[in-house]
Design a protein around this motif. Structure first.
Motif, PDB file in Angstrom:
ATOM      1  N   HIS A  26     -26.478 -55.182  29.198  1.00 28.80           N
ATOM      2  CA  HIS A  26     -26.926 -56.286  30.040  1.00 28.80           C
ATOM      3  C   HIS A  26     -26.057 -57.531  30.002  1.00 28.80           C
ATOM      4  O   HIS A  26     -26.262 -58.434  30.806  1.00 28.80           O
ATOM      5  CB  HIS A  26     -28.360 -56.676  29.654  1.00 28.80           C
ATOM      6  N   ASP A  29     -25.769 -63.193  28.656  1.00 24.37           N
ATOM      7  CA  ASP A  29     -26.797 -64.079  29.201  1.00 24.37           C
ATOM      8  C   ASP A  29     -28.151 -63.412  29.421  1.00 24.37           C
ATOM      9  O   ASP A  29     -29.183 -64.072  29.349  1.00 24.37           O
ATOM     10  CB  ASP A  29     -26.336 -64.694  30.529  1.00 24.37           C
ATOM     11  N   ARG A  30     -28.162 -62.138  29.702  1.00 26.16           N
ATOM     12  CA  ARG A  30     -29.417 -61.459  30.060  1.00 26.16           C
ATOM     13  C   ARG A  30     -30.176 -60.896  28.861  1.00 26.16           C
ATOM     14  O   ARG A  30     -31.216 -60.283  29.029  1.00 26.16           O
ATOM     15  CB  ARG A  30     -29.126 -60.360  31.071  1.00 26.16           C
ATOM     16  N   VAL A  31     -29.667 -61.110  27.668  1.00 24.11           N
ATOM     17  CA  VAL A  31     -30.321 -60.584  26.463  1.00 24.11           C
ATOM     18  C   VAL A  31     -30.822 -61.757  25.620  1.00 24.11           C
ATOM     19  O   VAL A  31     -30.097 -62.717  25.380  1.00 24.11           O
ATOM     20  CB  VAL A  31     -29.329 -59.728  25.640  1.00 24.11           C
ATOM     21  N   THR A  32     -32.058 -61.645  25.169  1.00 27.66           N
ATOM     22  CA  THR A  32     -32.620 -62.688  24.301  1.00 27.66           C
ATOM     23  C   THR A  32     -32.692 -62.197  22.852  1.00 27.66           C
ATOM     24  O   THR A  32     -32.708 -60.982  22.592  1.00 27.66           O
ATOM     25  CB  THR A  32     -34.045 -63.078  24.752  1.00 27.66           C
ATOM     26  N   LEU A  33     -32.764 -63.144  21.945  1.00 31.34           N
ATOM     27  CA  LEU A  33     -32.917 -62.774  20.531  1.00 31.34           C
ATOM     28  C   LEU A  33     -34.235 -62.042  20.309  1.00 31.34           C
ATOM     29  O   LEU A  33     -34.310 -61.121  19.485  1.00 31.34           O
ATOM     30  CB  LEU A  33     -32.844 -64.016  19.643  1.00 31.34           C
ATOM     31  N   THR A  34     -35.256 -62.424  21.047  1.00 35.83           N
ATOM     32  CA  THR A  34     -36.556 -61.751  20.937  1.00 35.83           C
ATOM     33  C   THR A  34     -36.412 -60.269  21.287  1.00 35.83           C
ATOM     34  O   THR A  34     -36.937 -59.404  20.574  1.00 35.83           O
ATOM     35  CB  THR A  34     -37.596 -62.429  21.854  1.00 35.83           C
ATOM     36  N   GLU A  35     -35.696 -59.969  22.364  1.00 39.45           N
ATOM     37  CA  GLU A  35     -35.483 -58.567  22.764  1.00 39.45           C
ATOM     38  C   GLU A  35     -34.709 -57.794  21.696  1.00 39.45           C
ATOM     39  O   GLU A  35     -35.032 -56.643  21.391  1.00 39.45           O
ATOM     40  CB  GLU A  35     -34.720 -58.502  24.088  1.00 39.45           C
ATOM     41  N   LYS A  38     -36.944 -57.217  18.672  1.00 31.82           N
ATOM     42  CA  LYS A  38     -37.979 -56.228  19.006  1.00 31.82           C
ATOM     43  C   LYS A  38     -37.388 -54.822  18.977  1.00 31.82           C
ATOM     44  O   LYS A  38     -37.979 -53.895  18.429  1.00 31.82           O
ATOM     45  CB  LYS A  38     -38.567 -56.532  20.384  1.00 31.82           C
ATOM     46  N   HIS A  44     -37.830 -62.568  13.641  1.00 28.51           N
ATOM     47  CA  HIS A  44     -36.792 -63.584  13.841  1.00 28.51           C
ATOM     48  C   HIS A  44     -36.248 -64.095  12.506  1.00 28.51           C
ATOM     49  O   HIS A  44     -35.075 -64.444  12.404  1.00 28.51           O
ATOM     50  CB  HIS A  44     -37.339 -64.753  14.664  1.00 28.51           C
ATOM     51  N   LYS A  54     -26.905 -66.813  18.410  1.00 32.55           N
ATOM     52  CA  LYS A  54     -26.662 -65.710  19.346  1.00 32.55           C
ATOM     53  C   LYS A  54     -25.161 -65.416  19.498  1.00 32.55           C
ATOM     54  O   LYS A  54     -24.759 -64.254  19.559  1.00 32.55           O
ATOM     55  CB  LYS A  54     -27.286 -66.047  20.706  1.00 32.55           C
ATOM     56  N   TYR A  58     -23.362 -61.948  18.811  1.00 26.15           N
ATOM     57  CA  TYR A  58     -22.594 -61.299  19.878  1.00 26.15           C
ATOM     58  C   TYR A  58     -21.231 -60.840  19.353  1.00 26.15           C
ATOM     59  O   TYR A  58     -20.821 -59.700  19.571  1.00 26.15           O
ATOM     60  CB  TYR A  58     -22.428 -62.268  21.047  1.00 26.15           C
TER      61      TYR A  58
END
Length: 193
Positions: A26, A29-35, A38, A44, A54, A58
């Motif tokens: 993705h 930009d389209r990926v969050t730390l939450t994702e 999970k 976290h 982040k 990365y």
């Protein structure tokens, strides 16, 4: 009781594996730390025990993806020099069917190449340079003159092919990739002695 060094490293590897898969699929930009956490099935708090943010994740995740992707694995294989290049090109262009577990960062992160965050751009450039260096080494062994230039052209062709093919329907995609694969392999073979 504090965690062992082995447990900490296993946790870090789980985060890297999850982050690499998501970032390669993705982009930054389209990926969050939450994702990511999970997908890693972690909290976290575990994230901050290993990474400062982040961007640092990365960078580590792309290094992880590069060192565990198919180019790294193929480098260890004992294929003959006649089939090695064909195998590498075929494997790279078969992204839609195989190895979603270990994608190459360059296959999917074209948007990250021009990212506003300097660190993200540097990571992408590092992945590109690493891939070019690996291919250049193979080409040098095959007696190719100017192996770095040929490797750069090849990697650009591979990344461009995958980027464009992703926008096509399955039938057109398959035909496009097949023709590109033949063209790239023929070009590489024409440079070999």
């Amino acid at each position: 009781m504090p965690y062992t060094a082995r447990h900490k490293e296993q946790s870090r590897q789980r985060i890297l594996h999850a982050a690499a898969r998501l970032f390669c699929s993705h982009g930054f930009d389209r990926v969050t730390l939450t994702e990511i956490m999970k997908k890693a099935n972690m909290t976290h708090g575990a994230f901050y025990a290993h990474f400062s943010g982040k961007s640092s994740l990365y960078e580590a995740a792309m290094e992880f993806a590069s060192s565990n992707g198919f180019w790294a694995r193929n480098q260890k294989q004992t294929e003959t020099k006649e089939t090695h290049l064909k195998a590498l090109v075929t494997r790279y262009l078969s992204w839609s069917k195989n190895d979603k577990e270990h994608p190459s960062p360059l296959e999917f992160l074209v948007t990250d190449a021009a990212h506003k965050d300097e660190k993200v751009r540097q990571v992408y450039q590092s992945c590109f340079d690493s891939l070019v260096d690996r291919l250049s080494g193979i080409l040098l062994k095959r007696g190719v003159t100017q192996p770095k230039e040929v490797a750069e052209e090849t990697v650009i062709s591979l990344v461009g092919t995958v980027t464009i093919a992703r926008s096509f329907n399955a039938v057109r995609q398959s035909d496009f990739i097949k023709r590109a694969q033949e063209r790239i392999i023929n070009t590489l073979n024409s440079h070999s002695k």
